[in-house]
Write a protein that holds these residues in place. Structure first.
Motif, short mmCIF file in Angstrom:
data_model
loop_
_atom_site.label_atom_id
_atom_site.label_comp_id
_atom_site.label_asym_id
_atom_site.label_seq_id
_atom_site.Cartn_x
_atom_site.Cartn_y
_atom_site.Cartn_z
N TYR A 91 -39.73 21.30 -84.18
CA TYR A 91 -40.43 23.16 -83.97
C TYR A 91 -39.97 23.67 -83.22
CZ TYR A 91 -44.15 20.42 -86.57
OH TYR A 91 -45.08 19.76 -87.15
N ALA A 92 -39.13 23.44 -82.23
CA ALA A 92 -38.14 24.35 -81.41
C ALA A 92 -37.24 25.29 -82.29
CB ALA A 92 -37.02 24.04 -80.45
N GLY B 152 -45.50 23.25 -76.11
CA GLY B 152 -44.68 24.52 -77.31
C GLY B 152 -45.10 25.76 -76.56
N GLY C 61 -44.72 32.28 -84.73
CA GLY C 61 -44.48 31.20 -83.91
C GLY C 61 -45.40 30.77 -83.66
N ALA C 62 -46.88 31.79 -83.35
CA ALA C 62 -48.01 30.76 -83.12
C ALA C 62 -49.19 30.57 -84.03
CB ALA C 62 -47.99 32.18 -81.92
N LEU D 27 -43.87 30.14 -76.57
CA LEU D 27 -43.00 31.23 -76.45
C LEU D 27 -42.80 32.29 -75.83
CD1 LEU D 27 -44.34 31.82 -80.90
CD2 LEU D 27 -41.76 31.44 -80.03
N TRP E 38 -39.30 27.72 -80.59
CA TRP E 38 -40.10 27.02 -79.32
C TRP E 38 -39.44 26.67 -78.02
CZ3 TRP E 38 -44.64 23.90 -81.81
CH2 TRP E 38 -45.64 24.49 -82.30
N VAL F 143 -39.45 24.07 -75.46
CA VAL F 143 -40.77 22.90 -75.62
C VAL F 143 -40.41 22.09 -74.17
CG1 VAL F 143 -41.59 20.99 -76.26
CG2 VAL F 143 -40.50 22.50 -78.20
#
Length: 258
Positions: A29-30, A51, A137-138, A53, A35, A37
């Protein structure tokens, strides 16, 4: 940037991942969403990670607690998790995990609705939920997929005060959940086009700048694309899964909303 400092009670406010391999999930996911993390939290937190941002929390990653495939969980903000548990039982839901304090951050509980879809509630203290939404990303949308729309409509209305508002979605029937005039999520009736063994569930959508590029990146990072990018009224979306099999959706919004 849509920065949040509070949530109207009854609004989805957080999502987190239960993964059999949180370290691998954090890397995936990074790379996918950009993100940062956090390091695993203390043992009493289950080594939970955030996570981030631009330093703001957008989602959580933890060790999988329930059997079956890995999963993303939707949380709904409430003022009193204990009262919500009583209301959920009275409305025909089940309490999978009784209300409990999560250190100084908040109080949570886990339920299933009458159709069998699992979700959680979050009574915020120090942690309000996602501090950033509706940008790449959100988190941007939470959607219930159910085989029993009538029963769950009554349930969520009783527990959270939601009303179901029909919406035409590219020729298909769709339902928006609303509190007053505010839209807080969606619902889709699962029909014969869905695999018969797919259980009812809450789907999590993350915003991306480019759905096609993000779907390609999912596969490059070892994940899978279950629904290739396609256009729908809100934007262009795809249904994907991370390398451990947790499914989620990505969408490039035509018009980002707060």
């Amino acid at each position: 940037m849509v920065q949040k400092t509070s949530y109207l009670p009854g609004t989805p406010n957080w999502v987190d991942l239960g993964s059999p391999d949180p370290d691998a999930a954090a890397e995936f996911y990074a790379e996918l969403f950009g993100w940062e993390v956090s390091e695993p939290g203390p043992p009493e937190s289950g080594s939970y990670r955030m996570g981030l941002l631009r330093g703001l929390p957008v989602a959580g990653i933890g060790a999988q607690q329930a059997p079956g495939p890995p999963y993303w969980t939707t949380y709904v903000s409430v003022t009193d998790a204990d009262l919500t548990a009583k209301e959920a039982r009275a409305a025909g839901g089940q309490v999978l995990m009784e209300p409990m304090d999560v250190m100084e951050f908040g109080r949570m509980a886990v339920f299933t609705d009458p159709g069998g879809a699992a979700f959680s509630v979050w009574q915020p203290k120090q942690h309000i939920g996602a501090s950033l939404v509706n940008e790449p990303g959100a988190l941007t949308w939470n959607e219930l997929l159910t085989r029993d729309a009538d029963s769950v409509t009554s349930f969520y209305g009783s527990v959270f005060g939601w009303t179901a508002s029909p919406l035409s979605m590219g020729g298909s029937e769709y339902t928006e959940w609303k509190i007053g005039d505010a839209t807080v999520g969606g619902m889709m009736q699962m029909d014969d086009n869905f695999p018969p063994d797919l259980p009812p569930h809450w789907m999590v959508y993350f915003a991306v700048a480019d759905a096609d590029a993000s779907a390609k990146k999912v596969t490059e990072l070892g994940g899978a694309v279950h629904q290739p990018p396609m256009d729908i009224p809100p934007g262009r979306f795809a249904l994907v899964a991370d390398p451990q099999g947790a499914m989620f959706s990505i969408i490039a919004l035509t018009n980002a909303a707060g």
